[in-house]
Design a protein around this motif. Structure first.
Motif, mmCIF file in Angstrom:
data_model
loop_
_atom_site.group_PDB
_atom_site.id
_atom_site.type_symbol
_atom_site.label_atom_id
_atom_site.label_comp_id
_atom_site.label_asym_id
_atom_site.label_seq_id
_atom_site.Cartn_x
_atom_site.Cartn_y
_atom_site.Cartn_z
ATOM 1 N N LEU A 35 -85.484 -13.077 38.697
ATOM 2 C CA LEU A 35 -85.832 -13.738 39.953
ATOM 3 C C LEU A 35 -86.591 -15.038 39.723
ATOM 4 C CD1 LEU A 35 -85.806 -13.804 42.970
ATOM 5 C CD2 LEU A 35 -87.702 -12.183 42.986
ATOM 6 N N LYS A 36 -87.583 -15.012 38.856
ATOM 7 C CA LYS A 36 -88.386 -16.213 38.590
ATOM 8 C C LYS A 36 -87.502 -17.345 38.043
ATOM 9 C CE LYS A 36 -92.601 -17.709 36.301
ATOM 10 N NZ LYS A 36 -93.778 -17.245 35.573
ATOM 11 N N VAL A 37 -86.586 -17.012 37.148
ATOM 12 C CA VAL A 37 -85.692 -18.009 36.552
ATOM 13 C C VAL A 37 -84.796 -18.637 37.619
ATOM 14 C CG1 VAL A 37 -83.806 -18.349 34.904
ATOM 15 C CG2 VAL A 37 -85.717 -16.851 34.317
ATOM 16 N N VAL A 38 -84.228 -17.799 38.483
ATOM 17 C CA VAL A 38 -83.332 -18.304 39.533
ATOM 18 C C VAL A 38 -84.096 -19.188 40.510
ATOM 19 C CG1 VAL A 38 -81.806 -17.636 41.435
ATOM 20 C CG2 VAL A 38 -81.725 -16.372 39.270
ATOM 21 N N LEU A 39 -85.312 -18.793 40.849
ATOM 22 C CA LEU A 39 -86.123 -19.633 41.737
ATOM 23 C C LEU A 39 -86.386 -21.000 41.111
ATOM 24 C CD1 LEU A 39 -88.731 -17.077 43.127
ATOM 25 C CD2 LEU A 39 -86.998 -18.292 44.453
ATOM 26 N N GLU A 87 -84.578 -22.506 38.790
ATOM 27 C CA GLU A 87 -83.299 -23.233 38.739
ATOM 28 C C GLU A 87 -82.982 -23.896 40.073
ATOM 29 O OE1 GLU A 87 -80.981 -20.450 35.424
ATOM 30 O OE2 GLU A 87 -80.512 -20.210 37.545
ATOM 31 N N GLN A 88 -83.381 -23.255 41.155
ATOM 32 C CA GLN A 88 -83.087 -23.792 42.485
ATOM 33 C C GLN A 88 -84.217 -24.650 43.049
ATOM 34 O OE1 GLN A 88 -81.659 -20.939 45.299
ATOM 35 N NE2 GLN A 88 -79.962 -20.319 44.002
ATOM 36 N N GLY A 89 -85.296 -24.786 42.287
ATOM 37 C CA GLY A 89 -86.422 -25.584 42.759
ATOM 38 C C GLY A 89 -87.158 -24.932 43.918
ATOM 39 N N ARG A 90 -87.139 -23.618 43.957
ATOM 40 C CA ARG A 90 -87.795 -22.855 45.031
ATOM 41 C C ARG A 90 -89.076 -22.211 44.500
ATOM 42 N NH1 ARG A 90 -84.911 -24.282 49.589
ATOM 43 N NH2 ARG A 90 -82.704 -24.061 49.209
ATOM 44 N N THR A 91 -89.924 -21.768 45.414
ATOM 45 C CA THR A 91 -91.178 -21.136 45.025
ATOM 46 C C THR A 91 -91.235 -19.695 45.533
ATOM 47 O OG1 THR A 91 -92.326 -21.787 47.049
ATOM 48 C CG2 THR A 91 -92.405 -23.348 45.179
ATOM 49 N N ASN A 92 -92.183 -18.947 44.974
ATOM 50 C CA ASN A 92 -92.418 -17.575 45.441
ATOM 51 C C ASN A 92 -92.772 -17.599 46.929
ATOM 52 O OD1 ASN A 92 -92.292 -17.105 42.698
ATOM 53 N ND2 ASN A 92 -94.307 -16.167 42.542
ATOM 54 N N LYS A 93 -93.599 -18.554 47.312
ATOM 55 C CA LYS A 93 -94.041 -18.659 48.704
ATOM 56 C C LYS A 93 -92.854 -18.892 49.632
ATOM 57 C CE LYS A 93 -97.152 -21.115 51.759
ATOM 58 N NZ LYS A 93 -98.129 -22.166 51.923
ATOM 59 N N VAL A 98 -93.834 -10.729 46.262
ATOM 60 C CA VAL A 98 -92.815 -11.554 45.601
ATOM 61 C C VAL A 98 -93.292 -11.953 44.208
ATOM 62 C CG1 VAL A 98 -91.497 -13.709 45.722
ATOM 63 C CG2 VAL A 98 -91.855 -12.341 47.790
ATOM 64 N N SER A 99 -94.560 -12.281 44.084
ATOM 65 C CA SER A 99 -95.114 -12.625 42.779
ATOM 66 C C SER A 99 -94.969 -11.466 41.799
ATOM 67 C CB SER A 99 -96.584 -13.007 42.919
ATOM 68 O OG SER A 99 -97.141 -13.290 41.662
ATOM 69 N N ARG A 100 -95.216 -10.261 42.255
ATOM 70 C CA ARG A 100 -95.093 -9.083 41.384
ATOM 71 C C ARG A 100 -93.641 -8.851 40.980
ATOM 72 N NH1 ARG A 100 -98.352 -4.234 43.674
ATOM 73 N NH2 ARG A 100 -98.088 -3.499 41.546
ATOM 74 N N TRP A 101 -92.694 -9.185 41.864
ATOM 75 C CA TRP A 101 -91.273 -9.093 41.490
ATOM 76 C C TRP A 101 -90.968 -10.114 40.404
ATOM 77 C CZ3 TRP A 101 -89.179 -9.614 47.143
ATOM 78 C CH2 TRP A 101 -89.383 -8.424 47.846
ATOM 79 N N CYS A 102 -91.482 -11.327 40.576
ATOM 80 C CA CYS A 102 -91.195 -12.418 39.631
ATOM 81 C C CYS A 102 -91.779 -12.162 38.248
ATOM 82 C CB CYS A 102 -91.713 -13.742 40.184
ATOM 83 S SG CYS A 102 -90.742 -14.361 41.579
ATOM 84 N N THR A 103 -92.887 -11.437 38.189
ATOM 85 C CA THR A 103 -93.491 -11.138 36.896
ATOM 86 C C THR A 103 -93.059 -9.776 36.358
ATOM 87 O OG1 THR A 103 -95.450 -10.214 37.979
ATOM 88 C CG2 THR A 103 -95.532 -12.563 37.346
ATOM 89 N N ASN A 104 -92.145 -9.136 37.070
ATOM 90 C CA ASN A 104 -91.614 -7.827 36.685
ATOM 91 C C ASN A 104 -92.682 -6.738 36.651
ATOM 92 O OD1 ASN A 104 -88.560 -7.722 35.966
ATOM 93 N ND2 ASN A 104 -89.288 -9.714 35.257
ATOM 94 N N GLU A 105 -93.760 -6.920 37.413
ATOM 95 C CA GLU A 105 -94.767 -5.858 37.544
ATOM 96 C C GLU A 105 -94.210 -4.729 38.399
ATOM 97 O OE1 GLU A 105 -98.751 -6.980 38.635
ATOM 98 O OE2 GLU A 105 -98.499 -8.899 37.628
ATOM 99 N N MET A 106 -93.338 -5.094 39.347
ATOM 100 C CA MET A 106 -92.626 -4.112 40.149
ATOM 101 C C MET A 106 -91.276 -4.703 40.506
ATOM 102 S SD MET A 106 -94.664 -4.127 43.766
ATOM 103 C CE MET A 106 -93.605 -4.461 45.154
ATOM 104 N N GLN A 107 -90.370 -3.856 40.987
ATOM 105 C CA GLN A 107 -89.018 -4.301 41.287
ATOM 106 C C GLN A 107 -88.715 -4.116 42.771
ATOM 107 O OE1 GLN A 107 -87.273 -5.858 38.972
ATOM 108 N NE2 GLN A 107 -88.913 -5.435 37.524
ATOM 109 N N PRO A 108 -87.943 -5.045 43.337
ATOM 110 C CA PRO A 108 -87.537 -4.871 44.735
ATOM 111 C C PRO A 108 -86.522 -3.732 44.845
ATOM 112 C CG PRO A 108 -86.458 -6.786 43.781
ATOM 113 C CD PRO A 108 -87.426 -6.275 42.749
ATOM 114 N N SER A 109 -86.425 -3.161 46.028
ATOM 115 C CA SER A 109 -85.410 -2.131 46.267
ATOM 116 C C SER A 109 -84.029 -2.776 46.180
ATOM 117 C CB SER A 109 -85.598 -1.520 47.654
ATOM 118 O OG SER A 109 -85.294 -2.483 48.660
#
Length: 68
Positions: free
Chosen positions: A9-13, A15-21, A34-45
């Motif tokens: 997720l972080k890589v794709v964001l 690449e697209q010039g997007r932010t977690n916010k 969203v930050s926790r998803w990007c750092t792989n601390e937890m995963q989205p459903s």
């Protein structure tokens, strides 16, 4: 124990010039979540992963690390 990276997720964001916010606002989610998803601390459903892919205009497979 190191966290295993599962999503890209972080890589794709980046690449697209997007932010977690930006993604948090689009999905109506907390920025910390969203930050926790990007750092792989937890995963989205799976349902949320599909929603993320639709929001970013990518295939769900592009958000996951290959197991091959």
């Amino acid at each position: 124990m190191a966290k295993k990276a599962i999503n890209r997720l972080k890589v794709v964001l980046v690449e697209q010039g997007r932010t977690n916010k930006w993604l948090a606002e689009k999905l109506n989610k907390n920025t910390a979540t969203v930050s926790r998803w990007c750092t792989n601390e937890m995963q989205p459903s799976l349902e949320t992963l599909v929603e993320i892919a639709d929001t970013l205009g990518v295939d769900v497979k592009d958000l996951l690390l290959s197991t091959q």
